[in-house]
Design an enzyme around this catalytic site. Structure first.
Site, short mmCIF file in Angstrom:
data_model
loop_
_atom_site.label_atom_id
_atom_site.label_comp_id
_atom_site.label_asym_id
_atom_site.label_seq_id
_atom_site.Cartn_x
_atom_site.Cartn_y
_atom_site.Cartn_z
N PRO A 127 -25.30 63.15 109.73
CA PRO A 127 -25.33 61.68 109.62
C PRO A 127 -24.89 60.94 110.87
CG PRO A 127 -23.34 62.51 108.60
CD PRO A 127 -24.09 63.72 109.11
N GLU A 128 -24.79 61.63 112.01
CA GLU A 128 -24.25 60.99 113.21
C GLU A 128 -25.01 59.72 113.59
OE1 GLU A 128 -22.35 64.82 113.02
OE2 GLU A 128 -24.44 64.21 112.74
#
Length: 209
Positions: A127-128
């Site tokens: 999810p960066e």
């Protein structure tokens, strides 16, 4: 303790133990995990290793609160890199037993192991991008194992990859019901002890290319 270590019948189980933080990896947890891996690798009574997480999730990834408080912490960055490399330097089977979510550095840790067993309701995720961050440390293990379009989809959108999809792309070796996770991971770890440590380490290097 941020890591709990147990041992039975030649299998060393290393469990991340920050359930209140979804087992997020702060510096202390990374250090404890690295120490536990080194100790397991050096212990002749350990034939195989299973890495899992206590509580509802395997690992939520990096501890974002710590990262924001110390954005330029080179020690944490270096330790994270070592943590990802460590399973390939130990001549014993290392299996990730993933339940709930394995996100970011947690997903990378799982894929750094020799094989991943997931519960059928678990997911991997990177999810960066949702945090406006580049996944430099956590993405290489994914990029090496899936087609470019799949990697782009997962890394650019941050969407989770459910266990059946992970199995389809070969990121998970097995998907099982939650109640069977540790039994299946332990069975796989034990079954992979046919080769002596030196030969297994050579096999790992062959697989890694």
């Amino acid at each position: 303790m941020s890591v709990v270590v147990t041992h039975a019948e030649g299998v060393r189980r290393i469990a991340l133990d920050r359930p209140q933080k979804r087992n997020a990896l702060d510096t202390a947890t990374i250090a404890a995990l690295c120490d536990a891996l080194v100790a397991a690798g050096a212990d002749a009574s350990v034939r195989a290793i299973v890495i899992t997480g206590n509580g509802p999730h395997f690992c939520a990834g990096a501890d974002l609160a710590e990262m924001r408080a110390n954005p330029g912490d080179r020690e944490r960055f270096a330790m994270t890199g070592w943590m990802m490399d460590a399973p390939r330097t130990i001549g014993k089977p290392i299996i990730a037993a993933v339940h709930g979510s394995a996100l970011g550095a947690g997903a990378a840790l799982a894929l750094a192991c020799d094989a991943v067993v997931m519960t059928d309701d678990a997911c991997l995720g990177w999810p960066e991008a949702r945090h406006k961050m580049m996944p430099r440390v956590v993405a290489p293990g994914l990029i090496a194992r899936v087609p470019p379009g799949v990697a782009f989809d997962l890394l650019a959108t941050g969407r989770p990859m459910p266990a059946p999809e992970a199995l389809r792309f070969g990121l998970a070796a097995r998907v099982v019901p939650p109640e069977a996770l540790l039994t299946e991971a332990t069975a796989l770890a034990t079954a992979a002890t046919l080769l002596p440590p030196e030969a297994l380490l050579e096999l790992k290097k062959m697989i890694a290319g």
